[in-house]
Scaffold this active site. Sequence first.
Site, short mmCIF file in Angstrom:
data_model
loop_
_atom_site.label_atom_id
_atom_site.label_comp_id
_atom_site.label_asym_id
_atom_site.label_seq_id
_atom_site.Cartn_x
_atom_site.Cartn_y
_atom_site.Cartn_z
N ARG A 182 0.81 -1.23 0.00
CA ARG A 182 0.00 0.00 0.00
C ARG A 182 0.84 1.27 0.00
O ARG A 182 0.33 2.37 -0.22
CB ARG A 182 -0.91 0.02 1.22
CG ARG A 182 -1.87 -1.14 1.29
CD ARG A 182 -2.70 -1.05 2.54
NE ARG A 182 -3.55 0.11 2.54
CZ ARG A 182 -4.75 0.17 2.00
NH1 ARG A 182 -5.25 -0.88 1.42
NH2 ARG A 182 -5.45 1.27 2.06
N LYS B 176 1.89 -1.94 -18.12
CA LYS B 176 2.69 -2.89 -17.33
C LYS B 176 4.17 -2.54 -17.46
O LYS B 176 4.89 -2.50 -16.47
CB LYS B 176 2.49 -4.33 -17.81
CG LYS B 176 1.20 -5.03 -17.50
CD LYS B 176 0.90 -5.20 -16.04
CE LYS B 176 0.26 -4.00 -15.50
NZ LYS B 176 -0.97 -3.82 -14.99
N HIS C 216 -0.96 8.68 -37.51
CA HIS C 216 -1.31 10.05 -37.14
C HIS C 216 -0.36 10.61 -36.08
O HIS C 216 -0.71 11.54 -35.36
CB HIS C 216 -2.76 10.11 -36.65
CG HIS C 216 -3.73 9.67 -37.69
ND1 HIS C 216 -3.98 10.41 -38.83
CD2 HIS C 216 -4.50 8.55 -37.81
CE1 HIS C 216 -4.86 9.76 -39.59
NE2 HIS C 216 -5.18 8.63 -38.99
N LYS D 110 -0.56 0.15 -4.48
CA LYS D 110 -1.54 -0.81 -4.96
C LYS D 110 -2.95 -0.26 -4.86
O LYS D 110 -3.78 -0.47 -5.73
CB LYS D 110 -1.41 -2.07 -4.10
CG LYS D 110 -2.33 -3.19 -4.49
CD LYS D 110 -1.81 -3.84 -5.73
CE LYS D 110 -2.75 -4.87 -6.29
NZ LYS D 110 -2.57 -5.00 -7.74
C1 G6P Z 1 -3.44 1.71 -8.83
C2 G6P Z 1 -2.82 0.35 -9.03
C3 G6P Z 1 -3.26 -0.23 -10.38
C4 G6P Z 1 -4.78 -0.28 -10.45
C5 G6P Z 1 -5.40 1.09 -10.16
C6 G6P Z 1 -6.91 0.98 -9.96
O1 G6P Z 1 -2.93 2.61 -9.75
O2 G6P Z 1 -1.40 0.44 -8.99
O3 G6P Z 1 -2.75 -1.53 -10.52
O4 G6P Z 1 -5.17 -0.71 -11.71
O5 G6P Z 1 -4.87 1.64 -8.95
O6 G6P Z 1 -7.14 0.22 -8.80
P1 G6P Z 1 -8.44 -0.60 -8.49
O7 G6P Z 1 -8.18 -1.23 -7.15
O8 G6P Z 1 -9.57 0.39 -8.44
O9 G6P Z 1 -8.63 -1.60 -9.55
#
Ligand code: G6P
Length: 614
Positions: free
Chosen positions: A27, A491, A510, A609
């Site tokens: 987190r 990614k 474009h 995350k």
């Molecule tokens: C963050 C994470 C991503 C994720 C995004 C949306 O940026 O690093 O991996 O896709 O949040 O998160 P969620 O929990 O709403 O899918």
Amino acid sequence: MCGIVGYLGGRNAYPILIKGLQRLEYRGYDSAGVALINDNGNLVIYKTKGKVEDLIRVSRDQDVSGTVGIAHTRWATHGEPSDVNSHPHFSENQNLALIHNGIIENYQSLKTELSRKGYHFRSDTDTEVVIQLIQYLMDSQGISLEEAVPMALQHVVGAYALAILDKNHPERMIAARKGSPLVVGIGENEFFVGSDASPIIEYTNKVVYIGEEQIVFLEKGKEMRITDLRSVEQTAEIRELEMSLSQIEKGGYPHFMLKEIFEQPQTLLASMQGRLHPELGVVKLSGFIDNRKRLLSAKRIVICACGTSWHAGLIGKYLIEELAHIPVEVEYSSEFRYRKPVLFPTDIVVAISQSGETADTLAAIQLAREAGAFLFGICNVVGSSIARATDTGCYTHIGPEIGVASTKAFTAQVATLSLIALSFAEQLNTISESRRQELVSELQRIPEKIAKILGHDEKIRDLAKTFTYARNCLYLGRGYNYPVALEGALKLKEISYIHAEGYPAAEMKHGPIALIDEEMPVVVIAPKRGNYEKILSNIQEIKARKGRIVSIVTEGDTDVAKLSDWSFEIPDTEDCFEPILSIIPLQLLAYHIAIAKGRNVDQPRNLAKSVTVE
Ligand code: G6P
């Protein structure tokens, strides 16, 4: 965006807190700290810039005794990552300590007011004002901590999950939540507090998900008590955790990300189990069936999501429009919530979120709720805020996803959207029964096809070494594979820090074509179906400019392979399910390039995350 953990009971708190922080490090991981009321009755704080392992080093020769404590792993919002900005924070007289996840929006005015009254601020954080305000209310009004916390939280604007210790009451802890997640675990004469259940699962499977604007009072030897911010008693709904310890450990893989990539044959099965019935050619989604009438009367579907979940949403649009003929719009939650979107009570708003806690997506659905739309959630984390704030929905059931770069959540979200599209198609008769039967049977075969692709891991690892030099990379796809190009590029940039762009292949001329030269890797997703001929000519255009082509092709296809410098095969499947297969080599490619460049793939810089702040 930060992780919080707490313990109150009969065991030594420190090791439990440290292990909890390690589980929550996904987190945020720019600083870490712990507060304990030690065996001498002192309230001590150890904290440092850096990771949990740095905290362990810093507290090595310190007194870490005590059976009550709170701890924090930070993702900085207000104030740079530094020792002093790390949590926990003391109050002025150092009798209280607090950890916090969220953002206090009115911290500046509170800080100015409290400074005027003689309170000294040591950090640049928004958090410190909360504990200072609580102490101020206790001092100025002669009230207890139990009375001061609700009063203080009524003055606070913003989001929080927080936990507080009081040196004078080592048998108690108070925690509260608004906007940021908070779970309390109930053991035998002990309590655990966490941003999610991962620090708790090892000790108990009995948990209470604390609700919005609720305060929880924990005391040794007593039942937990919950109130709202106006001190009205609330009932605690005790739930049983379904997650297991092995799901949150690496299980022999060097990184969570690789483990999660390789789990996808199983996680896809899990997300479709009990829902997909190939023998009958139907899909049964309880969240759909229970709200059938409302869902089928929808004139339009609006999907709100962020990051990888947004990419899944874009595939969802293609799926639902093709199979169910319902118009679908896909919105970035962060944009949607702040513009003036036109919404009707006949709309369905679908929120997609792995964590179920993304602040922008939560705000987007609150806006949709006000407009009277019906809310459908696709979340992974059971009991998460978005899951609870929606009218109905589907869990993806893939277990905890810990690697910051989302992998198995993406494929499960796409599979779930496929199930939803098929449910609509069946009910609205937009495709024939035989076609539906074909699609349902094919979806059932997808997990084993993923397993086959994973068998090419070594080949992809070898290629990855070639690309560590790259500073830019282009990903191209058409139709269903255009969102895959976006996701593949995301990614790569997330974990390798190589700049990458995803583009619809035909749009290349474009603009992006100007970037192509012999240095530029171009990843083209070119399976045999869909716009195959068209993408073949796009590849010719790249070739003519000496771009280095990596292609994802259907098994046995030599035409594209011949034009490419490297190619990876994926098994043939229906157009609409191709993304679930074509993303797999791209996940592996990003992983191996990042490893070859020596990056920390599970904890890439600046990312977190779960984004519980805007
Ligand atoms: C963050 C994470 C991503 C994720 C995004 C949306 O940026 O690093 O991996 O896709 O949040 O998160 P969620 O929990 O709403 O899918």
